[in-house]
Design a protein around this motif. Structure first.
Motif, PDB file in Angstrom:
ATOM      1  N   LEU A   7       0.666  -1.314   0.064  1.00 37.71           N
ATOM      2  CA  LEU A   7      -0.141  -0.243  -0.038  1.00 37.71           C
ATOM      3  C   LEU A   7       0.816   0.949   0.068  1.00 37.71           C
ATOM      4  CD1 LEU A   7      -2.727   1.310   0.216  1.00 37.71           C
ATOM      5  CD2 LEU A   7      -2.699   0.521   2.618  1.00 37.71           C
ATOM      6  N   ARG A   8       1.870   1.178   0.758  1.00 39.60           N
ATOM      7  CA  ARG A   8       2.443   2.652   0.649  1.00 39.60           C
ATOM      8  C   ARG A   8       3.229   2.584  -0.531  1.00 39.60           C
ATOM      9  NH1 ARG A   8       4.866   1.550   6.961  1.00 39.60           N
ATOM     10  NH2 ARG A   8       3.604   3.110   7.994  1.00 39.60           N
ATOM     11  N   ALA A   9       3.917   1.693  -0.869  1.00 31.33           N
ATOM     12  CA  ALA A   9       4.659   1.198  -2.319  1.00 31.33           C
ATOM     13  C   ALA A   9       3.343   1.913  -3.713  1.00 31.33           C
ATOM     14  CB  ALA A   9       5.343   0.221  -2.769  1.00 31.33           C
ATOM     15  N   ALA A  10       2.542   1.986  -3.619  1.00 29.54           N
ATOM     16  CA  ALA A  10       1.373   1.974  -3.975  1.00 29.54           C
ATOM     17  C   ALA A  10       1.402   3.293  -3.685  1.00 29.54           C
ATOM     18  CB  ALA A  10       0.396   2.103  -4.442  1.00 29.54           C
ATOM     19  N   ARG A  11       0.731   4.533  -2.681  1.00 26.77           N
ATOM     20  CA  ARG A  11       0.957   5.615  -2.883  1.00 26.77           C
ATOM     21  C   ARG A  11       1.937   6.390  -3.259  1.00 26.77           C
ATOM     22  NH1 ARG A  11      -3.278   5.202   1.325  1.00 26.77           N
ATOM     23  NH2 ARG A  11      -5.079   4.447   0.016  1.00 26.77           N
ATOM     24  N   ASP A  12       2.807   5.673  -3.004  1.00 26.37           N
ATOM     25  CA  ASP A  12       4.657   6.379  -2.876  1.00 26.37           C
ATOM     26  C   ASP A  12       4.365   6.410  -4.831  1.00 26.37           C
ATOM     27  OD1 ASP A  12       5.261   6.934  -0.923  1.00 26.37           O
ATOM     28  OD2 ASP A  12       6.795   5.424  -0.355  1.00 26.37           O
ATOM     29  N   ALA A  13       4.164   6.031  -5.634  1.00 25.01           N
ATOM     30  CA  ALA A  13       3.782   5.919  -6.206  1.00 25.01           C
ATOM     31  C   ALA A  13       2.859   6.690  -7.763  1.00 25.01           C
ATOM     32  CB  ALA A  13       3.832   4.526  -7.563  1.00 25.01           C
ATOM     33  N   GLY A  14       2.027   7.376  -6.247  1.00 25.68           N
ATOM     34  CA  GLY A  14       0.734   8.230  -7.338  1.00 25.68           C
ATOM     35  C   GLY A  14      -0.280   7.325  -6.835  1.00 25.68           C
ATOM     36  N   VAL A  15      -0.774   6.774  -6.641  1.00 29.01           N
ATOM     37  CA  VAL A  15      -2.051   5.772  -7.278  1.00 29.01           C
ATOM     38  C   VAL A  15      -2.907   5.907  -5.519  1.00 29.01           C
ATOM     39  CG1 VAL A  15      -2.532   3.252  -7.590  1.00 29.01           C
ATOM     40  CG2 VAL A  15      -0.422   4.084  -7.975  1.00 29.01           C
ATOM     41  N   ARG A  16      -3.775   6.575  -6.220  1.00 25.63           N
ATOM     42  CA  ARG A  16      -4.681   6.657  -5.406  1.00 25.63           C
ATOM     43  C   ARG A  16      -5.644   5.634  -5.114  1.00 25.63           C
ATOM     44  NH1 ARG A  16      -4.475  10.945  -7.830  1.00 25.63           N
ATOM     45  NH2 ARG A  16      -5.738  10.447  -9.638  1.00 25.63           N
ATOM     46  N   ILE A  17      -5.952   4.570  -3.928  1.00 23.94           N
ATOM     47  CA  ILE A  17      -6.309   3.306  -4.021  1.00 23.94           C
ATOM     48  C   ILE A  17      -7.525   3.454  -3.030  1.00 23.94           C
ATOM     49  CG2 ILE A  17      -6.273   0.852  -2.891  1.00 23.94           C
ATOM     50  CD1 ILE A  17      -3.614   1.170  -3.524  1.00 23.94           C
ATOM     51  N   GLY A  18      -8.613   2.524  -3.866  1.00 23.80           N
ATOM     52  CA  GLY A  18     -10.294   2.595  -3.125  1.00 23.80           C
ATOM     53  C   GLY A  18     -10.841   0.608  -2.892  1.00 23.80           C
ATOM     54  N   VAL A  19     -11.702   0.730  -2.402  1.00 22.13           N
ATOM     55  CA  VAL A  19     -12.067  -0.298  -2.115  1.00 22.13           C
ATOM     56  C   VAL A  19     -13.099  -0.717  -2.276  1.00 22.13           C
ATOM     57  CG1 VAL A  19     -12.433  -2.723  -0.514  1.00 22.13           C
ATOM     58  CG2 VAL A  19     -10.940  -1.420  -0.269  1.00 22.13           C
ATOM     59  N   ASP A  20     -14.131  -1.115  -3.641  1.00 22.04           N
ATOM     60  CA  ASP A  20     -15.165  -1.997  -4.251  1.00 22.04           C
ATOM     61  C   ASP A  20     -15.830  -3.048  -4.053  1.00 22.04           C
ATOM     62  OD1 ASP A  20     -18.186  -1.165  -5.038  1.00 22.04           O
ATOM     63  OD2 ASP A  20     -16.936  -1.412  -7.656  1.00 22.04           O
ATOM     64  N   GLY A  21     -16.503  -3.769  -3.168  1.00 22.13           N
ATOM     65  CA  GLY A  21     -16.347  -4.470  -2.261  1.00 22.13           C
ATOM     66  C   GLY A  21     -15.466  -5.246  -2.718  1.00 22.13           C
ATOM     67  N   ALA A  23     -13.109  -5.934  -3.986  1.00 21.99           N
ATOM     68  CA  ALA A  23     -11.900  -5.391  -5.553  1.00 21.99           C
ATOM     69  C   ALA A  23     -10.929  -4.089  -5.132  1.00 21.99           C
ATOM     70  CB  ALA A  23     -12.978  -5.052  -6.795  1.00 21.99           C
ATOM     71  N   LEU A  24      -9.507  -3.682  -5.621  1.00 22.83           N
ATOM     72  CA  LEU A  24      -9.330  -2.549  -5.458  1.00 22.83           C
ATOM     73  C   LEU A  24      -9.729  -1.767  -6.558  1.00 22.83           C
ATOM     74  CD1 LEU A  24      -6.178  -4.046  -4.162  1.00 22.83           C
ATOM     75  CD2 LEU A  24      -7.815  -3.016  -2.950  1.00 22.83           C
ATOM     76  N   THR A  25      -9.617  -0.126  -6.278  1.00 25.82           N
ATOM     77  CA  THR A  25     -10.012   0.832  -7.382  1.00 25.82           C
ATOM     78  C   THR A  25      -8.610   1.302  -7.222  1.00 25.82           C
ATOM     79  OG1 THR A  25     -10.990   1.895  -5.979  1.00 25.82           O
ATOM     80  CG2 THR A  25     -12.162   0.524  -7.131  1.00 25.82           C
ATOM     81  N   LEU A  26      -8.170   1.198  -8.616  1.00 26.73           N
ATOM     82  CA  LEU A  26      -6.841   2.229  -8.620  1.00 26.73           C
ATOM     83  C   LEU A  26      -7.098   3.915  -9.561  1.00 26.73           C
ATOM     84  CD1 LEU A  26      -4.726  -0.564  -9.201  1.00 26.73           C
ATOM     85  CD2 LEU A  26      -4.855   0.262  -7.037  1.00 26.73           C
ATOM     86  N   GLU A  27      -6.520   4.396  -8.743  1.00 30.84           N
ATOM     87  CA  GLU A  27      -6.234   5.990 -10.088  1.00 30.84           C
ATOM     88  C   GLU A  27      -5.290   6.515  -9.666  1.00 30.84           C
ATOM     89  OE1 GLU A  27      -9.481   8.699  -9.069  1.00 30.84           O
ATOM     90  OE2 GLU A  27     -10.546   6.892  -8.254  1.00 30.84           O
ATOM     91  N   ALA A  28      -4.703   6.785 -11.137  1.00 28.19           N
ATOM     92  CA  ALA A  28      -3.193   7.444 -11.243  1.00 28.19           C
ATOM     93  C   ALA A  28      -3.725   8.350 -11.910  1.00 28.19           C
ATOM     94  CB  ALA A  28      -2.549   6.499 -10.940  1.00 28.19           C
ATOM     95  N   GLU A  29      -2.509   8.970 -12.422  1.00 32.29           N
ATOM     96  CA  GLU A  29      -2.363  10.638 -13.480  1.00 32.29           C
ATOM     97  C   GLU A  29      -1.153   9.577 -14.205  1.00 32.29           C
ATOM     98  OE1 GLU A  29      -3.764  13.957 -13.172  1.00 32.29           O
ATOM     99  OE2 GLU A  29      -3.985  13.004 -11.465  1.00 32.29           O
ATOM    100  N   ALA A  30      -0.271   8.014 -14.245  1.00 30.83           N
ATOM    101  CA  ALA A  30       0.113   7.707 -14.958  1.00 30.83           C
ATOM    102  C   ALA A  30       0.480   6.626 -14.557  1.00 30.83           C
ATOM    103  CB  ALA A  30       1.756   8.414 -15.178  1.00 30.83           C
ATOM    104  N   ALA A  31       0.144   5.556 -15.735  1.00 31.53           N
ATOM    105  CA  ALA A  31       0.677   4.640 -15.229  1.00 31.53           C
ATOM    106  C   ALA A  31       1.126   3.833 -14.372  1.00 31.53           C
ATOM    107  CB  ALA A  31       0.291   3.617 -16.451  1.00 31.53           C
ATOM    108  N   PRO A  32       0.661   3.100 -12.528  1.00 28.83           N
ATOM    109  CA  PRO A  32       1.813   2.576 -12.072  1.00 28.83           C
ATOM    110  C   PRO A  32       2.407   1.557 -12.758  1.00 28.83           C
ATOM    111  CG  PRO A  32      -0.269   2.018 -11.996  1.00 28.83           C
ATOM    112  CD  PRO A  32      -0.540   2.673 -12.893  1.00 28.83           C
ATOM    113  N   PRO A  33       3.819   1.668 -12.070  1.00 26.93           N
ATOM    114  CA  PRO A  33       4.937   0.831 -12.432  1.00 26.93           C
ATOM    115  C   PRO A  33       4.505  -0.365 -12.449  1.00 26.93           C
ATOM    116  CG  PRO A  33       5.971   2.414 -10.706  1.00 26.93           C
ATOM    117  CD  PRO A  33       4.275   2.732 -11.248  1.00 26.93           C
ATOM    118  N   ALA A  34       5.195  -1.902 -13.402  1.00 27.01           N
ATOM    119  CA  ALA A  34       4.450  -2.743 -13.182  1.00 27.01           C
ATOM    120  C   ALA A  34       4.719  -3.877 -11.712  1.00 27.01           C
ATOM    121  CB  ALA A  34       5.435  -3.885 -14.062  1.00 27.01           C
TER     122      ALA A  34
END
Length: 168
Positions: A7-21, A23-34
């Motif tokens: 979770l911290r790595a995702a946040r550091d990469a600029g990814v906003r994460i949510g939960v839908d049921g 499933a994880l929902t991801l939002e970012a300005e650019a594609a997150p690193p693989a």
């Protein structure tokens, strides 16, 4: 790597994460690193658990933020060494967990042993008006308190919040 670190790595990469049921929902300005996506996939159940609110209304993310805030304040404002700062933050989190997860009992019954009040063994109220009281015999309080603290420690350990051991 754990769900907390993913979770911290995702946040550091600029990814906003949510939960839908489930499933994880991801939002970012650019594609997150693989590598970040791989970590989130690998630790998805744990990340979902971190983002969901518990019965106390707080998510793992809230607990991590509280811990980080107290540790930073103790380290930078109070100039404590990092180990001492983290231990103070841990103690604050334990106290907050106990406040957010009160244990109450009806008057007339000891929450520790289930016994009633006796002339030589009065029941005493522990707690506050806001959260209610746990009624206990004075002899039952130490074990009950230790069990409550153990429950707080176990709940916080799920989020990798723990006391730092120091060598003697």
């Amino acid at each position: 790597m754990s769900a907390v670190r993913a979770l911290r790595a995702a946040r550091d990469a600029g990814v906003r994460i949510g939960v839908d049921g489930d499933a994880l929902t991801l939002e970012a300005e650019a594609a997150p690193p693989a590598a970040v996506l791989d970590l989130l996939t690998l630790h998805k159940p744990g990340v979902v658990a971190l983002l969901r609110s518990g019965s106390d209304g707080w998510s793992g993310e809230n607990w991590l933020a509280l811990f980080d805030e107290h540790a930073a304040r103790a380290e930078f404002d109070d100039t404590l060494p990092i180990t001492s700062a983290e231990n103070r933050a841990f103690a604050c989190c334990v106290a907050e967990w106990l406040n957010r997860n009160p244990a109450g009992s009806p008057p007339g019954r000891c929450l520790g042993c289930g016994g009633s009040e006796h002339a030589h063994d009065a029941l005493l109220p522990f707690g506050t008006e806001q959260t209610g009281h746990a009624w206990l015999h004075s002899r039952c309080w130490p074990a009950w308190r230790a069990n409550r603290k153990d429950a707080a420690v176990a709940a916080l350990a799920v989020f990798e919040i723990h006391e730092t051991r120091t060598s003697p």
